[in-house]
Design a protein around this motif. Structure first.
Motif, PDB file in Angstrom:
ATOM      1  N   TYR A   9      20.465  14.910 -32.825  1.00 46.90           N
ATOM      2  CA  TYR A   9      20.990  14.816 -34.195  1.00 46.90           C
ATOM      3  C   TYR A   9      22.168  13.843 -34.275  1.00 46.90           C
ATOM      4  O   TYR A   9      22.265  13.035 -35.199  1.00 46.90           O
ATOM      5  CB  TYR A   9      21.439  16.195 -34.707  1.00 46.90           C
ATOM      6  N   HIS A  10      23.062  13.916 -33.297  1.00 47.40           N
ATOM      7  CA  HIS A  10      24.228  13.033 -33.283  1.00 47.40           C
ATOM      8  C   HIS A  10      23.789  11.574 -33.128  1.00 47.40           C
ATOM      9  O   HIS A  10      24.279  10.691 -33.847  1.00 47.40           O
ATOM     10  CB  HIS A  10      25.182  13.438 -32.160  1.00 47.40           C
ATOM     11  N   ARG A  11      22.864  11.323 -32.193  1.00 46.05           N
ATOM     12  CA  ARG A  11      22.347   9.955 -31.989  1.00 46.05           C
ATOM     13  C   ARG A  11      21.688   9.429 -33.247  1.00 46.05           C
ATOM     14  O   ARG A  11      21.845   8.261 -33.605  1.00 46.05           O
ATOM     15  CB  ARG A  11      21.332   9.920 -30.841  1.00 46.05           C
ATOM     16  N   ALA A  12      20.918  10.283 -33.941  1.00 45.48           N
ATOM     17  CA  ALA A  12      20.246   9.859 -35.174  1.00 45.48           C
ATOM     18  C   ALA A  12      21.273   9.426 -36.212  1.00 45.48           C
ATOM     19  O   ALA A  12      21.082   8.413 -36.902  1.00 45.48           O
ATOM     20  CB  ALA A  12      19.367  10.982 -35.713  1.00 45.48           C
ATOM     21  N   GLY A  13      22.357  10.164 -36.327  1.00 46.23           N
ATOM     22  CA  GLY A  13      23.417   9.793 -37.269  1.00 46.23           C
ATOM     23  C   GLY A  13      24.018   8.447 -36.927  1.00 46.23           C
ATOM     24  O   GLY A  13      24.256   7.609 -37.808  1.00 46.23           O
ATOM     25  N   ASP A  14      24.265   8.225 -35.639  1.00 49.42           N
ATOM     26  CA  ASP A  14      24.789   6.927 -35.199  1.00 49.42           C
ATOM     27  C   ASP A  14      23.818   5.801 -35.547  1.00 49.42           C
ATOM     28  O   ASP A  14      24.228   4.736 -36.023  1.00 49.42           O
ATOM     29  CB  ASP A  14      25.054   6.926 -33.695  1.00 49.42           C
ATOM     30  N   LEU A  15      22.524   6.037 -35.298  1.00 47.65           N
ATOM     31  CA  LEU A  15      21.519   5.015 -35.575  1.00 47.65           C
ATOM     32  C   LEU A  15      21.400   4.725 -37.069  1.00 47.65           C
ATOM     33  O   LEU A  15      21.167   3.585 -37.464  1.00 47.65           O
ATOM     34  CB  LEU A  15      20.161   5.435 -34.999  1.00 47.65           C
ATOM     35  N   ARG A  16      21.564   5.744 -37.909  1.00 50.67           N
ATOM     36  CA  ARG A  16      21.512   5.529 -39.358  1.00 50.67           C
ATOM     37  C   ARG A  16      22.633   4.596 -39.811  1.00 50.67           C
ATOM     38  O   ARG A  16      22.473   3.828 -40.756  1.00 50.67           O
ATOM     39  CB  ARG A  16      21.618   6.858 -40.114  1.00 50.67           C
ATOM     40  N   ARG A  17      23.760   4.695 -39.147  1.00 50.52           N
ATOM     41  CA  ARG A  17      24.907   3.853 -39.523  1.00 50.52           C
ATOM     42  C   ARG A  17      24.825   2.451 -38.932  1.00 50.52           C
ATOM     43  O   ARG A  17      25.635   1.595 -39.297  1.00 50.52           O
ATOM     44  CB  ARG A  17      26.206   4.534 -39.096  1.00 50.52           C
ATOM     45  N   SER A  18      23.880   2.203 -38.031  1.00 47.62           N
ATOM     46  CA  SER A  18      23.820   0.881 -37.383  1.00 47.62           C
ATOM     47  C   SER A  18      22.381   0.375 -37.297  1.00 47.62           C
ATOM     48  O   SER A  18      21.900   0.035 -36.217  1.00 47.62           O
ATOM     49  CB  SER A  18      24.442   0.962 -35.990  1.00 47.62           C
ATOM     50  N   LEU A  19      21.705   0.323 -38.434  1.00 52.82           N
ATOM     51  CA  LEU A  19      20.340  -0.194 -38.458  1.00 52.82           C
ATOM     52  C   LEU A  19      20.329  -1.646 -38.001  1.00 52.82           C
ATOM     53  O   LEU A  19      21.257  -2.413 -38.287  1.00 52.82           O
ATOM     54  CB  LEU A  19      19.765  -0.119 -39.876  1.00 52.82           C
ATOM     55  N   THR A  20      19.248  -2.022 -37.322  1.00 52.78           N
ATOM     56  CA  THR A  20      19.066  -3.430 -36.970  1.00 52.78           C
ATOM     57  C   THR A  20      18.745  -4.195 -38.257  1.00 52.78           C
ATOM     58  O   THR A  20      18.329  -3.592 -39.257  1.00 52.78           O
ATOM     59  CB  THR A  20      17.912  -3.604 -35.969  1.00 52.78           C
ATOM     60  N   PRO A  21      18.903  -5.516 -38.260  1.00 50.59           N
ATOM     61  CA  PRO A  21      18.576  -6.274 -39.481  1.00 50.59           C
ATOM     62  C   PRO A  21      17.137  -6.032 -39.979  1.00 50.59           C
ATOM     63  O   PRO A  21      16.955  -5.815 -41.182  1.00 50.59           O
ATOM     64  CB  PRO A  21      18.836  -7.727 -39.085  1.00 50.59           C
ATOM     65  N   PRO A  22      16.111  -6.014 -39.110  1.00 43.10           N
ATOM     66  CA  PRO A  22      14.771  -5.727 -39.627  1.00 43.10           C
ATOM     67  C   PRO A  22      14.653  -4.308 -40.199  1.00 43.10           C
ATOM     68  O   PRO A  22      14.002  -4.103 -41.231  1.00 43.10           O
ATOM     69  CB  PRO A  22      13.853  -5.906 -38.413  1.00 43.10           C
ATOM     70  N   GLU A  23      15.280  -3.336 -39.552  1.00 46.78           N
ATOM     71  CA  GLU A  23      15.262  -1.968 -40.078  1.00 46.78           C
ATOM     72  C   GLU A  23      15.950  -1.907 -41.439  1.00 46.78           C
ATOM     73  O   GLU A  23      15.445  -1.258 -42.363  1.00 46.78           O
ATOM     74  CB  GLU A  23      15.945  -1.004 -39.106  1.00 46.78           C
ATOM     75  N   ALA A  24      17.083  -2.573 -41.556  1.00 48.26           N
ATOM     76  CA  ALA A  24      17.820  -2.572 -42.826  1.00 48.26           C
ATOM     77  C   ALA A  24      16.987  -3.220 -43.927  1.00 48.26           C
ATOM     78  O   ALA A  24      16.954  -2.720 -45.062  1.00 48.26           O
ATOM     79  CB  ALA A  24      19.148  -3.300 -42.656  1.00 48.26           C
ATOM     80  N   ARG A  25      16.305  -4.289 -43.605  1.00 46.14           N
ATOM     81  CA  ARG A  25      15.460  -4.976 -44.603  1.00 46.14           C
ATOM     82  C   ARG A  25      14.329  -4.066 -45.058  1.00 46.14           C
ATOM     83  O   ARG A  25      14.039  -3.978 -46.257  1.00 46.14           O
ATOM     84  CB  ARG A  25      14.917  -6.267 -44.007  1.00 46.14           C
ATOM     85  N   LEU A  26      13.693  -3.388 -44.122  1.00 44.92           N
ATOM     86  CA  LEU A  26      12.606  -2.482 -44.471  1.00 44.92           C
ATOM     87  C   LEU A  26      13.140  -1.281 -45.252  1.00 44.92           C
ATOM     88  O   LEU A  26      12.526  -0.847 -46.230  1.00 44.92           O
ATOM     89  CB  LEU A  26      11.870  -2.031 -43.205  1.00 44.92           C
ATOM     90  N   TRP A  27      14.296  -0.762 -44.855  1.00 44.37           N
ATOM     91  CA  TRP A  27      14.865   0.408 -45.532  1.00 44.37           C
ATOM     92  C   TRP A  27      15.141   0.124 -47.008  1.00 44.37           C
ATOM     93  O   TRP A  27      14.938   0.980 -47.870  1.00 44.37           O
ATOM     94  CB  TRP A  27      16.131   0.875 -44.818  1.00 44.37           C
ATOM     95  N   ILE A  28      15.581  -1.079 -47.318  1.00 45.37           N
ATOM     96  CA  ILE A  28      15.824  -1.448 -48.717  1.00 45.37           C
ATOM     97  C   ILE A  28      14.558  -1.228 -49.546  1.00 45.37           C
ATOM     98  O   ILE A  28      14.628  -0.779 -50.697  1.00 45.37           O
ATOM     99  CB  ILE A  28      16.312  -2.915 -48.819  1.00 45.37           C
ATOM    100  N   CYS A  29      13.404  -1.483 -48.965  1.00 44.98           N
ATOM    101  CA  CYS A  29      12.128  -1.338 -49.677  1.00 44.98           C
ATOM    102  C   CYS A  29      11.628   0.102 -49.700  1.00 44.98           C
ATOM    103  O   CYS A  29      10.885   0.477 -50.611  1.00 44.98           O
ATOM    104  CB  CYS A  29      11.067  -2.224 -49.029  1.00 44.98           C
TER     105      CYS A  29
END
Length: 121
Positions: A9-29
């Motif tokens: 759970y802690h790691r998932a929270g960290d990952l949510r705050r630091s998406l890679t550029p491709p992840e961030a682009r996909l998340w916007i959609c």
């Protein structure tokens, strides 16, 4: 289905705050039902794993793979992970990070079609 532990759970929270550029682009959609009204969660813990994006209703995980996923050890890890998730009833579809950069529309169509097919079952 086994519950994620506190470390996951802690790691998932960290990952949510630091998406890679491709992840961030996909998340916007994907966020806020942006893809055909489908609700996705990002960096979702499931058992011992963290899914890049997950549609609960369709039990569909969307993974964004960078170059590290081409390494033999990572290929084997991804195979075991996909098999474990399949036993939980979760389908995994994977996209290369470059595909999100170069063909975002095609990626979105593939995700929508996969989710809709699972919802029809």
């Amino acid at each position: 289905m086994p519950k994620p532990d506190a470390v996951t759970y802690h790691r998932a929270g960290d990952l949510r705050r630091s998406l890679t550029p491709p992840e961030a682009r996909l998340w916007i959609c994907l966020k806020n039902g942006g893809l055909a009204g489908l609700k996705f969660r990002r960096q979702r813990p499931e058992g011992p794993y963290i899914l890049d994006f997950y549609c609960v209703a369709a039990k569909l995980a969307v993974e964004v793979d960078g170059a590290v996923h081409d390494q033999p050890d990572q290929i084997e890890h991804d195979r075991r992970r996909t098999a474990w998730l399949a036993r939980q009833g979760i389908e995994v579809i994977r996209f290369q990070a470059l595909s999100i950069r170069d063909n975002l529309d095609g990626v979105l169509v593939a995700i929508r079609e996969a989710a809709e097919a699972r919802l029809r079952r």
